[in-house]
Design a protein around this motif. Structure first.
Motif, PDB file in Angstrom:
ATOM      1  N   PHE A   1      -2.778  -0.480  -1.001  1.00 43.66           N
ATOM      2  CA  PHE A   1      -1.327  -0.550  -1.242  1.00 43.66           C
ATOM      3  C   PHE A   1      -0.778  -1.978  -1.173  1.00 43.66           C
ATOM      4  N   VAL A   2      -1.642  -2.944  -1.395  1.00 48.60           N
ATOM      5  CA  VAL A   2      -1.157  -4.328  -1.362  1.00 48.60           C
ATOM      6  C   VAL A   2      -0.743  -4.738  -2.766  1.00 48.60           C
ATOM      7  N   ARG A   3       0.503  -5.194  -2.890  1.00 47.84           N
ATOM      8  CA  ARG A   3       0.979  -5.674  -4.187  1.00 47.84           C
ATOM      9  C   ARG A   3       1.793  -6.920  -3.924  1.00 47.84           C
ATOM     10  N   PHE A   4       1.459  -7.994  -4.645  1.00 45.89           N
ATOM     11  CA  PHE A   4       2.213  -9.226  -4.415  1.00 45.89           C
ATOM     12  C   PHE A   4       3.175  -9.519  -5.545  1.00 45.89           C
ATOM     13  N   ASP A   5       2.809  -9.032  -6.742  1.00 48.88           N
ATOM     14  CA  ASP A   5       3.679  -9.285  -7.873  1.00 48.88           C
ATOM     15  C   ASP A   5       4.606  -8.086  -8.031  1.00 48.88           C
TER      16      ASP A   5
ATOM     17  N   ARG B   1     -10.109 -15.480 -10.510  1.00 49.02           N
ATOM     18  CA  ARG B   1     -11.440 -15.034 -10.935  1.00 49.02           C
ATOM     19  C   ARG B   1     -11.925 -14.006  -9.928  1.00 49.02           C
ATOM     20  N   PHE B   2     -12.207 -12.801 -10.431  1.00 48.30           N
ATOM     21  CA  PHE B   2     -12.751 -11.743  -9.570  1.00 48.30           C
ATOM     22  C   PHE B   2     -14.234 -11.632  -9.862  1.00 48.30           C
ATOM     23  N   ILE B   3     -15.002 -11.692  -8.795  1.00 53.69           N
ATOM     24  CA  ILE B   3     -16.460 -11.737  -8.960  1.00 53.69           C
ATOM     25  C   ILE B   3     -17.080 -10.588  -8.175  1.00 53.69           C
TER      26      ILE B   3
ATOM     27  N   LYS C   1      -5.765 -10.746   1.623  1.00 52.56           N
ATOM     28  CA  LYS C   1      -5.311  -9.339   1.760  1.00 52.56           C
ATOM     29  C   LYS C   1      -5.441  -8.573   0.451  1.00 52.56           C
ATOM     30  N   ILE C   2      -5.923  -9.253  -0.579  1.00 55.38           N
ATOM     31  CA  ILE C   2      -5.850  -8.698  -1.923  1.00 55.38           C
ATOM     32  C   ILE C   2      -6.582  -7.360  -2.092  1.00 55.38           C
ATOM     33  N   PHE C   3      -7.654  -7.134  -1.287  1.00 60.21           N
ATOM     34  CA  PHE C   3      -8.435  -5.902  -1.461  1.00 60.21           C
ATOM     35  C   PHE C   3      -7.981  -4.770  -0.542  1.00 60.21           C
TER      36      PHE C   3
ATOM     37  N   LEU D   1      -7.753  -2.574  -6.770  1.00 56.84           N
ATOM     38  CA  LEU D   1      -8.753  -3.509  -6.250  1.00 56.84           C
ATOM     39  C   LEU D   1      -9.525  -2.919  -5.072  1.00 56.84           C
ATOM     40  N   SER D   2      -8.838  -2.142  -4.204  1.00 56.09           N
ATOM     41  CA  SER D   2      -9.589  -1.580  -3.068  1.00 56.09           C
ATOM     42  C   SER D   2     -10.574  -0.532  -3.567  1.00 56.09           C
ATOM     43  N   ILE D   3     -10.186   0.224  -4.617  1.00 54.55           N
ATOM     44  CA  ILE D   3     -11.135   1.200  -5.185  1.00 54.55           C
ATOM     45  C   ILE D   3     -12.333   0.453  -5.789  1.00 54.55           C
TER      46      ILE D   3
ATOM     47  N   THR E   1      -7.707  -4.900 -16.663  1.00 47.23           N
ATOM     48  CA  THR E   1      -6.301  -4.475 -16.734  1.00 47.23           C
ATOM     49  C   THR E   1      -5.436  -5.449 -15.928  1.00 47.23           C
ATOM     50  N   ASN E   2      -5.919  -5.793 -14.734  1.00 42.88           N
ATOM     51  CA  ASN E   2      -5.177  -6.747 -13.903  1.00 42.88           C
ATOM     52  C   ASN E   2      -5.076  -8.103 -14.595  1.00 42.88           C
ATOM     53  N   ALA E   3      -6.216  -8.540 -15.147  1.00 43.64           N
ATOM     54  CA  ALA E   3      -6.224  -9.857 -15.798  1.00 43.64           C
ATOM     55  C   ALA E   3      -5.175  -9.885 -16.914  1.00 43.64           C
ATOM     56  N   ILE E   4      -5.073  -8.778 -17.648  1.00 43.87           N
ATOM     57  CA  ILE E   4      -4.084  -8.724 -18.739  1.00 43.87           C
ATOM     58  C   ILE E   4      -2.678  -8.641 -18.151  1.00 43.87           C
TER      59      ILE E   4
ATOM     60  N   LYS F   1       4.175  -2.513 -12.654  1.00 45.49           N
ATOM     61  CA  LYS F   1       4.128  -1.473 -11.616  1.00 45.49           C
ATOM     62  C   LYS F   1       2.708  -0.949 -11.400  1.00 45.49           C
ATOM     63  N   GLY F   2       2.288  -0.910 -10.176  1.00 44.76           N
ATOM     64  CA  GLY F   2       0.980  -0.335  -9.842  1.00 44.76           C
ATOM     65  C   GLY F   2       1.043   0.136  -8.407  1.00 44.76           C
ATOM     66  N   ALA F   3       0.034   0.921  -8.002  1.00 44.97           N
ATOM     67  CA  ALA F   3       0.097   1.454  -6.630  1.00 44.97           C
ATOM     68  C   ALA F   3      -0.550   0.507  -5.629  1.00 44.97           C
ATOM     69  N   GLY F   4      -1.202  -0.536  -6.157  1.00 47.38           N
ATOM     70  CA  GLY F   4      -1.888  -1.450  -5.241  1.00 47.38           C
ATOM     71  C   GLY F   4      -3.178  -0.857  -4.704  1.00 47.38           C
ATOM     72  N   LEU F   5      -3.806   0.007  -5.534  1.00 45.42           N
ATOM     73  CA  LEU F   5      -5.048   0.641  -5.072  1.00 45.42           C
ATOM     74  C   LEU F   5      -6.265   0.238  -5.893  1.00 45.42           C
TER      75      LEU F   5
HETATM   76  P1  ADP Z   1      -2.027  -2.985  -8.783  1.00 45.68           P
HETATM   77  O1  ADP Z   1      -2.043  -1.578  -9.239  1.00 45.68           O
HETATM   78  O2  ADP Z   1      -0.771  -3.393  -8.100  1.00 45.68           O
HETATM   79  O3  ADP Z   1      -2.448  -3.949  -9.838  1.00 45.68           O
HETATM   80  P2  ADP Z   1      -4.444  -3.797  -7.504  1.00 45.68           P
HETATM   81  O4  ADP Z   1      -5.117  -3.320  -6.286  1.00 45.68           O
HETATM   82  O5  ADP Z   1      -5.229  -3.788  -8.749  1.00 45.68           O
HETATM   83  O6  ADP Z   1      -3.116  -2.989  -7.640  1.00 45.68           O
HETATM   84  O7  ADP Z   1      -3.946  -5.259  -7.240  1.00 45.68           O
HETATM   85  C1  ADP Z   1      -3.262  -5.567  -6.042  1.00 45.68           C
HETATM   86  C2  ADP Z   1      -2.388  -6.793  -6.211  1.00 45.68           C
HETATM   87  O8  ADP Z   1      -3.231  -7.933  -6.404  1.00 45.68           O
HETATM   88  C3  ADP Z   1      -1.518  -6.771  -7.429  1.00 45.68           C
HETATM   89  O9  ADP Z   1      -0.297  -6.133  -7.143  1.00 45.68           O
HETATM   90  C4  ADP Z   1      -1.313  -8.246  -7.697  1.00 45.68           C
HETATM   91  O10 ADP Z   1      -0.265  -8.762  -6.871  1.00 45.68           O
HETATM   92  C5  ADP Z   1      -2.615  -8.872  -7.250  1.00 45.68           C
HETATM   93  N1  ADP Z   1      -3.551  -9.130  -8.386  1.00 45.68           N
HETATM   94  C6  ADP Z   1      -4.587  -8.362  -8.772  1.00 45.68           C
HETATM   95  N2  ADP Z   1      -5.252  -8.914  -9.810  1.00 45.68           N
HETATM   96  C7  ADP Z   1      -4.622 -10.066 -10.090  1.00 45.68           C
HETATM   97  C8  ADP Z   1      -4.825 -11.099 -11.049  1.00 45.68           C
HETATM   98  N3  ADP Z   1      -5.816 -11.055 -11.953  1.00 45.68           N
HETATM   99  N4  ADP Z   1      -3.957 -12.148 -11.025  1.00 45.68           N
HETATM  100  C9  ADP Z   1      -2.976 -12.213 -10.127  1.00 45.68           C
HETATM  101  N5  ADP Z   1      -2.728 -11.274  -9.193  1.00 45.68           N
HETATM  102  C10 ADP Z   1      -3.540 -10.212  -9.152  1.00 45.68           C
END
Ligand code: ADP
Length: 451
Positions: free
Chosen positions: A398-402, A439-441, A393-395, A414-416, A351-354, A408-412
């Protein structure tokens, strides 16, 4: 009070340990002494008096050993007194050694100073004062030795003095003054350093205790917060589903005619409620994962099949953005895992990749069988990427960079996902370059034999 008890127990254990080591060191010295006595006898200089010293040390050390083995529980002062008694016996043995190795000329009087150092640094603040006890007994024994030898109460060993008795008396007097003053000067210095060291140690111990207490408090607060999040999400879910159902009834016209404008509004409301419900579910999941109460139903599963299901499920979404999806995995790779949870991880990553890919991008999903080491899975994209600053900090929760509105997402998510993988005994990480893709591995053990 309990803390004090604990401190005292630790202190007793520490002194007891040092008491034991002193016993071992004495045994080693006894063995060395015996070797020297035997060696001396080959050279024809066997002196019974040397053997007597070795036996003296052996006997009182053996008594110390017996007490150590027999007495399980010591009081603090009990163990300090016991240790002091054996240290005084050590001082006596040193005096004996000085006596048989040349009396006034013996090179071994520095051993008194060694004893003072050992007693000063070998114990805790409770007994820094023991350096003066050792200095006192050193002075008493040494002067006693000088006196007894001078008065011929004990026979003389070592070089014969060619001094007149007047000269000898002056020499003994000088030696006695010099050594006694040295003992006490030395003891004072060691006492000072020992106190200083203990003071620092006490301060450190105090700080350590405070830190531990603060940590406990933080843990409690964290637990309370997790409980609150979990309870609140749970309580909110029921009214939310009622609201959702009611809106559906109105929107579907079951309670009377609605205009298309009203239906549009209700549709938006419904999708926002869905989003809210998703966030609540994620909150519940993350609190379960963090408290390790998420139940995993592990079974032998084909991870390729799970990845395939996730891809199939999200293909329409990918195509709607004109994304190409490529898969790389074998037919059958069996692992022991909770299929639903692993499916969720694949869905989150895909879902994130898309979500974070621009139109016409390329997504790749792959699984590699690492044999004994487990399986390694990845989901990569040619999307917007993540900066090196943000990557660590990506994992986090509530971290969201975009911050784009449509993402819109809750930023949860990846940590889940990482939590689920870690609960399976695996690990998850990411590599990414801003503007080029991510690339998420994750790597999972195969299970069975590892469990
Ligand atoms: P969200 O619901 O915001 O997607 P995630 O925990 O899945 O929450 O992701 C956290 C943040 O990591 C996202 O808000 C985004 O900024 C960044 N992110 C996650 N996956 C990708 C990706 N494939 N490419 C770029 N940024 C990503």
């Amino acid at each position: 009070m309990a803390d004090q008890d604990f401190d005292q127990q630790a202190l007793i254990a520490d002194i007891k340990e040092k008491f034991y080591w002193a016993i071992m060191v004495r045994y080693a010295l006894v063995v060395l002494g015996l070797v020297l006595v035997v060696f001396g006898s080959f050279l024809g200089s066997l002196q019974n008096i040397n053997l007597l010293l070795v036996l003296f040390v052996l006997v009182y050390n053996f008594v110390a050993h017996l007490i150590y083995v027999a007495k399980v529980k010591f009081s603090l002062w009990g163990i300090i007194v016991l240790r002091s008694v054996f240290q005084i016996l050590d001082v006596l043995a040193i005096t004996f050694l000085i006596y048989i190795t040349g009396w006034l000329e013996s090179p071994y009087w520095f051993l008194y100073l060694v004893m003072i150092i050992i007693s000063g640094f070998g114990m805790y603040s409770y007994s820094s004062i023991s350096v003066f006890v050792i200095a006192f007994f050193s002075a008493v024994f040494y002067m006693g030795l000088l006196g007894c030898a001078y008065l011929r109460i004990i026979p003389m060993y070592g070089p014969n003095f060619t001094l007149t008795s007047q000269q000898l008396l002056i020499s003994i007097y000088n030696k006695a003054i010099f050594t006694t003053v040295s003992f006490f000067l030395f003891a004072t210095t060691i006492y000072y350093f020992s106190k200083l060291l203990n003071q620092n140690r006490e301060q450190l111990a105090e700080k350590n205790k405070n830190l531990l207490a603060a940590l406990e408090e933080l843990k409690d607060t964290d637990r309370l917060k997790d409980e609150f999040v979990s309870n609140a999400s749970h309580e909110l879910r029921t009214p939310l589903s009622v609201i959702r159902e009611n809106i559906a009834l109105i929107k579907d016209g079951l309670l009377g005619q609605t205009t298309s404008e009203q239906r549009d509004l209700l549709q938006t409301t419904q999708s926002n409620i869905d989003r809210l419900a998703n966030i609540l579910n994620s909150l519940l999941d993350i609190s379960k994962i963090e408290s390790r109460s998420l139940e995993l139903r592990r079974q032998p599963v084909n991870i390729s099949e799970i990845a395939h299901r996730a891809v199939e499920f999200l293909l329409p979404k990918a195509y709607s953005k004109n994304l190409e999806v490529e898969t790389h995995f074998g037919e059958k790779i069996m692992i022991l895992a909770d299929a639903d949870q692993i499916l969720r991880v694949f869905i989150n990553l895909l879902t994130n990749a898309i979500k974070y890919s621009n139109e016409n991008g390329h997504i790749m999903v792959g699984i590699e069988d690492l044999g004994e080491k487990g399986v390694e899975c990845f989901v990569s994209d040619t999307g917007i990427g993540i900066s090196q600053n943000d990557l660590p900090k990506i994992f986090e929760r509530f971290v969201r960079f975009d911050k784009q509105k449509e993402n819109k997402g809750a930023g949860l998510g990846l940590s889940i996902s990482r939590g689920i993988i870690e609960m399976h005994g695996g690990k998850m990480w990411a590599v990414s370059k801003l503007g080029e893709g991510s690339r998420f591995i994750f790597r999972l053990p195969k299970g069975a034999e590892n469990e």
